[in-house]
Design an enzyme around this catalytic site. Structure first.
Site, PDB file in Angstrom:
ATOM      1  N   ASP A 132      50.080  22.842  38.275  1.00 47.96           N
ATOM      2  CA  ASP A 132      50.436  22.605  39.434  1.00 47.96           C
ATOM      3  C   ASP A 132      49.023  22.983  40.433  1.00 47.96           C
ATOM      4  O   ASP A 132      48.783  24.123  40.324  1.00 47.96           O
ATOM      5  CB  ASP A 132      51.588  23.406  40.096  1.00 47.96           C
ATOM      6  CG  ASP A 132      51.799  22.984  41.518  1.00 47.96           C
ATOM      7  OD1 ASP A 132      52.819  22.212  41.779  1.00 47.96           O
ATOM      8  OD2 ASP A 132      51.168  23.477  42.506  1.00 47.96           O
TER       9      ASP A 132
ATOM     10  N   HIS B 101      46.344  31.060  42.958  1.00 48.90           N
ATOM     11  CA  HIS B 101      46.134  32.060  42.144  1.00 48.90           C
ATOM     12  C   HIS B 101      44.695  32.426  42.169  1.00 48.90           C
ATOM     13  O   HIS B 101      44.479  33.573  42.232  1.00 48.90           O
ATOM     14  CB  HIS B 101      46.474  31.171  40.603  1.00 48.90           C
ATOM     15  CG  HIS B 101      45.889  32.417  39.434  1.00 48.90           C
ATOM     16  ND1 HIS B 101      46.942  33.055  38.850  1.00 48.90           N
ATOM     17  CD2 HIS B 101      44.779  32.568  39.011  1.00 48.90           C
ATOM     18  CE1 HIS B 101      46.031  33.890  37.914  1.00 48.90           C
ATOM     19  NE2 HIS B 101      44.866  33.448  38.028  1.00 48.90           N
ATOM     20  N   GLU B 102      43.893  31.481  42.149  1.00 48.39           N
ATOM     21  CA  GLU B 102      42.450  31.799  42.309  1.00 48.39           C
ATOM     22  C   GLU B 102      42.237  32.668  43.804  1.00 48.39           C
ATOM     23  O   GLU B 102      41.264  33.571  43.662  1.00 48.39           O
ATOM     24  CB  GLU B 102      41.489  30.705  41.973  1.00 48.39           C
ATOM     25  CG  GLU B 102      41.653  29.893  40.626  1.00 48.39           C
ATOM     26  CD  GLU B 102      41.345  30.901  39.375  1.00 48.39           C
ATOM     27  OE1 GLU B 102      40.712  32.024  39.680  1.00 48.39           O
ATOM     28  OE2 GLU B 102      41.834  30.474  38.541  1.00 48.39           O
TER      29      GLU B 102
ATOM     30  N   HIS C  11      42.623  36.324  43.621  1.00 49.49           N
ATOM     31  CA  HIS C  11      41.647  37.026  43.302  1.00 49.49           C
ATOM     32  C   HIS C  11      40.730  37.516  44.521  1.00 49.49           C
ATOM     33  O   HIS C  11      40.238  38.507  44.347  1.00 49.49           O
ATOM     34  CB  HIS C  11      40.708  36.349  41.993  1.00 49.49           C
ATOM     35  CG  HIS C  11      41.835  36.191  40.760  1.00 49.49           C
ATOM     36  ND1 HIS C  11      41.999  37.295  40.134  1.00 49.49           N
ATOM     37  CD2 HIS C  11      41.801  35.083  39.911  1.00 49.49           C
ATOM     38  CE1 HIS C  11      42.739  36.844  39.208  1.00 49.49           C
ATOM     39  NE2 HIS C  11      42.516  35.682  38.995  1.00 49.49           N
TER      40      HIS C  11
ATOM     41  N   ASP D 143      44.585  39.469  37.087  1.00 51.38           N
ATOM     42  CA  ASP D 143      45.344  38.584  36.273  1.00 51.38           C
ATOM     43  C   ASP D 143      46.649  39.366  35.594  1.00 51.38           C
ATOM     44  O   ASP D 143      46.697  40.520  35.246  1.00 51.38           O
ATOM     45  CB  ASP D 143      44.625  37.792  35.336  1.00 51.38           C
ATOM     46  CG  ASP D 143      43.761  36.763  35.778  1.00 51.38           C
ATOM     47  OD1 ASP D 143      44.481  35.804  36.674  1.00 51.38           O
ATOM     48  OD2 ASP D 143      42.545  36.493  35.492  1.00 51.38           O
TER      49      ASP D 143
HETATM   50 ZN   LIG Z   1      43.126  34.450  37.401  1.00 48.04          ZN
END
Ligand SMILES: [Zn+2]
Length: 227
Positions: free
Chosen positions: A159, A166-167, A170, A176
């Site tokens: 997705d 998600h990135e 960071h 992670d």
């Molecule tokens: Zn990651």
């Protein structure tokens, strides 16, 4: 952790990669990224960026520190600023315009101590797109600013808004956690391609709020001591 995906997607990706060839893949990345970014490790397994490596963990940390420092400098120069805003430039990732916009809305509605804001000018971090055997990742250019690389193939397998959010997690300081469930954003590719959750869970949200309350204060303190 080993990369997990459906065998059909895997076979398709292998054929595609074979057709493209490594040299062309690297050349394509070379044109999209800052020159200094090209020298970061290339020995991690296929599409590791979304499923993890030790190298990734230290890159993520360095990236967050770079963004934090960039924001702290602005804050120090403008002590009247009320809210902490992290600016991003997405002009180098035109195919991901809607995903980046969704990711920004998700984060801005999920946390209160830091806000993401698009700019066409100088930014705290930038998004790039292209083909990279390492997958998508967050990193620094080695000169104190961060970038997020979005890999075409990986964003077709998973997705795409989840990958982008998600990135971006960071950027906001989250590490992670690939062994986590789909309800965690930072479990990344761990739960597999069927996971389409795009939102950070309560623990992830409060961690980001905490990082930007305490972390920014510390970064500001460090800046003030240097002066
Ligand atoms: Zn990651």
């Amino acid at each position: 952790m080993k990369f997990t995906r459906t065998s059909r997607a895997s076979a398709k990706a292998s054929r595609r990669l074979a057709a493209i060839g490594l040299g062309v893949t690297l050349a394509a990345v070379g044109s999209a990224l800052p020159a200094s970014a090209q020298t970061t490790g290339s020995t991690t397994p296929l599409r590791a960026g979304y499923t993890g490596s030790a190298e990734e963990a230290s890159n993520n940390k360095a990236f967050f520190e770079a963004v934090l420092d960039s924001v702290a400098r602005k804050q120090a120069a403008n002590p009247g600023l009320q809210s902490v805003t992290v600016y991003y430039n997405a002009s180098q990732a035109p195919s991901f315009r809607s995903q980046i916009s969704s990711s920004t809305s998700i984060w801005n509605s999920s946390v209160s101590n830091v806000k993401l804001q698009a700019t066409s000018g100088s930014a705290d971090f930038s998004y790039y797109e292209g083909n990279d055997s390492r997958g998508s990742y967050a990193s620094t250019n080695g000169h104190g600013s961060g970038y997020i690389f979005l890999d075409y193939a990986q964003n077709r397998q998973y997705d795409s808004v989840r990958v982008t959010a998600h990135e971006t997690g960071h950027v906001l300081g989250l590490p992670d956690h690939y062994s986590g469930p789909c309800s965690e954003l930072m479990s990344g590719g761990g739960p597999g391609t069927s996971c389409t959750n795009r939102y950070p869970n309560a623990t992830e949200r409060s961690r980001v709020n905490q990082l930007w309350a305490n972390g920014l204060a510390k970064a500001l303190d460090k800046l003030n001591k240097v002066r």
